[in-house]
Design a protein around this motif. Sequence first.
Motif, PDB file in Angstrom:
ATOM      1  N   ARG A  37       0.833  -1.207   0.000  1.00 56.15           N
ATOM      2  CA  ARG A  37       0.000   0.000   0.000  1.00 56.15           C
ATOM      3  C   ARG A  37       0.865   1.253   0.000  1.00 56.15           C
ATOM      4  N   ARG A  38       1.926   1.244   0.782  1.00 63.43           N
ATOM      5  CA  ARG A  38       2.819   2.401   0.864  1.00 63.43           C
ATOM      6  C   ARG A  38       3.480   2.660  -0.493  1.00 63.43           C
ATOM      7  N   ALA A  50      13.232  -0.878   1.848  1.00 60.53           N
ATOM      8  CA  ALA A  50      12.940   0.263   2.725  1.00 60.53           C
ATOM      9  C   ALA A  50      11.439   0.325   3.035  1.00 60.53           C
ATOM     10  N   HIS A  51      10.595   0.032   2.030  1.00 58.58           N
ATOM     11  CA  HIS A  51       9.150  -0.047   2.297  1.00 58.58           C
ATOM     12  C   HIS A  51       8.880  -1.136   3.336  1.00 58.58           C
ATOM     13  N   ALA A  74      13.701   6.403  17.073  1.00 58.82           N
ATOM     14  CA  ALA A  74      12.993   7.636  16.701  1.00 58.82           C
ATOM     15  C   ALA A  74      13.608   8.248  15.439  1.00 58.82           C
ATOM     16  N   ARG A  75      14.935   8.273  15.351  1.00 57.69           N
ATOM     17  CA  ARG A  75      15.607   8.792  14.143  1.00 57.69           C
ATOM     18  C   ARG A  75      15.237   7.968  12.920  1.00 57.69           C
ATOM     19  N   VAL A  81       9.603   8.268   7.575  1.00 57.17           N
ATOM     20  CA  VAL A  81       8.443   9.121   7.302  1.00 57.17           C
ATOM     21  C   VAL A  81       8.819  10.196   6.287  1.00 57.17           C
ATOM     22  N   GLN A  82       9.991  10.815   6.448  1.00 55.11           N
ATOM     23  CA  GLN A  82      10.445  11.807   5.472  1.00 55.11           C
ATOM     24  C   GLN A  82      10.526  11.195   4.084  1.00 55.11           C
ATOM     25  N   ARG A  83      11.029   9.993   4.010  1.00 51.96           N
ATOM     26  CA  ARG A  83      11.145   9.319   2.721  1.00 51.96           C
ATOM     27  C   ARG A  83       9.768   9.106   2.110  1.00 51.96           C
ATOM     28  N   SER A  84       8.802   8.709   2.933  1.00 52.80           N
ATOM     29  CA  SER A  84       7.477   8.399   2.394  1.00 52.80           C
ATOM     30  C   SER A  84       6.722   9.652   1.959  1.00 52.80           C
TER      31      SER A  84
END
Length: 186
Positions: A37-38, A50-51, A74-75, A81-84
């Motif tokens: 889905r991503r 990575a997905h 957290a990093r 999230v930035q990548r997505s």
Amino acid sequence: MQPRIPRQSPRDRAAHGPGDVPGLGAEATAALAAARRRALRDGDRQVDTAHLLHSLLEHDPLVRAAFGGGPQLARLLGYLVQRSIGYGLRWQSGVEDSGAPPAVTAVEGLSPLAAAAIERACEESARRTGAPARGVDLLAAMVADPRARAVEVLTHVGVDPYALRAGIEDGLQEREGCLEGGSPAC
């Protein structure tokens, strides 16, 4: 008004394959479905490692535990999230590839490295315990290949993929000993 999630053409639905993969456990299957889905939402042609890493972190508490929590986790989640949301657009045009000749796999819609990691996780889990591959099995298989995008992501945020794999394998061996009744710590 344009829909937020692009519509799938029949070709796209076929390329992303069915939800179930023989030999994958429930957590890993849920993570694979989320990764599909991503990738679709992000406009990527294939699901890459990575997905899968991002989805495993979201769906599997054992995978999150493998990172020990804290700032490193957290990093990692922040970077994913930035990548997505567009940070990783440079990856959209390419296919995560091992450089080996293409092989026919049972897992459609995945990059060659992601498909190989799933197959390796299923084989190793079946050999080791006879049980379906769990999320941690898939994580260990993904970080075994230094060309995987998951390894690139981990390295970028300061996670040593080799130490991570060694920790996962130690944990898997420990749990295997528990299953056989060989460890008093169980």
